[in-house]
Write a protein that holds these residues in place. Sequence first.
Motif, PDB file in Angstrom:
ATOM      1  N   ALA A  61       0.864  -1.075  -0.058  1.00  0.00           N
ATOM      2  CA  ALA A  61      -0.052  -0.037  -0.040  1.00  0.00           C
ATOM      3  C   ALA A  61       0.996   1.267   0.011  1.00  0.00           C
ATOM      4  O   ALA A  61       1.600   1.268   0.823  1.00  0.00           O
ATOM      5  N   GLY A  62       0.562   2.263  -0.896  1.00  0.00           N
ATOM      6  CA  GLY A  62       1.301   3.496  -0.986  1.00  0.00           C
ATOM      7  C   GLY A  62       0.543   4.517  -1.341  1.00  0.00           C
ATOM      8  O   GLY A  62      -0.573   4.632  -1.790  1.00  0.00           O
ATOM      9  N   VAL A  63       1.157   5.725  -1.360  1.00  0.00           N
ATOM     10  CA  VAL A  63       0.545   6.867  -1.743  1.00  0.00           C
ATOM     11  C   VAL A  63       1.404   8.077  -2.376  1.00  0.00           C
ATOM     12  O   VAL A  63       2.818   7.968  -1.649  1.00  0.00           O
ATOM     13  N   GLU A  64       1.189   8.761  -3.140  1.00  0.00           N
ATOM     14  CA  GLU A  64       2.079   9.814  -3.526  1.00  0.00           C
ATOM     15  C   GLU A  64       1.342  11.297  -3.079  1.00  0.00           C
ATOM     16  O   GLU A  64       0.422  11.614  -3.618  1.00  0.00           O
ATOM     17  N   ILE A  65       2.082  11.913  -2.172  1.00  0.00           N
ATOM     18  CA  ILE A  65       1.559  12.899  -1.625  1.00  0.00           C
ATOM     19  C   ILE A  65       1.948  14.295  -2.303  1.00  0.00           C
ATOM     20  O   ILE A  65       3.256  14.442  -2.257  1.00  0.00           O
TER      21      ILE A  65
END
Length: 289
Positions: A61-65
């Motif tokens: 699980a990841g995200v680009e903020i």
Amino acid sequence: MFNYDLHSHSTVSDGTLTPSDLVRRARDKGVDVLALTDHDEVAGYGAAVVESRRVGIQLLAGVEISVTWGRQTVHIVGLDVDPDSAGLVKGLSHLRDYRKWRGEEIGRRLENAGFVDAYSGALEYQQGDLLTRTHYGRFLVGVGAVETMQDAFKKYLLRGRPGYVSGKWASMEEALQWIHDAGGVAVVAHPARYGMTRTKLRSMLGEFIECGGEGLEVVSSSHNGNEIQTMGQHAVQLGLAASRGSDFHDPGNRWVELGRLPSLPKKCEPIWERWELGRHPRVPQTANR
């Protein structure tokens, strides 16, 4: 040796493949460990992790903020986050509210520049909940204003161009707090793409480290061979772990493919050595959002 691709996008943000289709393509392209890192959103993880178990690929699980630093937008990737973390979910929700206004404002500005129904035209390319500059780029290509996405950004969407709207994103401190509250590690995405001088880049990385940042995306589809070596040197000198990601969005872009990346420079410490894979293997509540 595992093939790690720790930066990718689905239809939940500005990619063109659904989370499940993205996972299947990654498996077919020889990726062993994939991170789904949609812009300011984690809702795609639920479907992606179900598919990853079915086809036999490790998913993070990841995200680009989006972050505002020194009047410039930089992107921080959070890896191996808990997508149900209350702090992360709340913070990302605020960014998406701003994205909604920004998407509408870009449309207004392009319409003032002569592009009829730019907003509704961009919406036709939106498949998830987020309207981004990438969708406007596809609209501009579709109406024949430019031939390529790169030209769309250069002529209409970057600073000083008719459709540019300055970003008011999270601070560096906020973004890293959300990632760490979610149990993840923070990585500066595609650092060479920002066009910073060495002094400015080191200043940005210094603040990133002061806020607890752990990694630098040394290998990226945005980086040429010399930039990979330069970013590798920065990582080694500053004690940052090195990450590797395609920043994949669209199978129609033949220059960017899942898993088709050079190896990390030899002296770099791989970021994947800093966490335990599979720490969040459950299907999260976000799957039902």
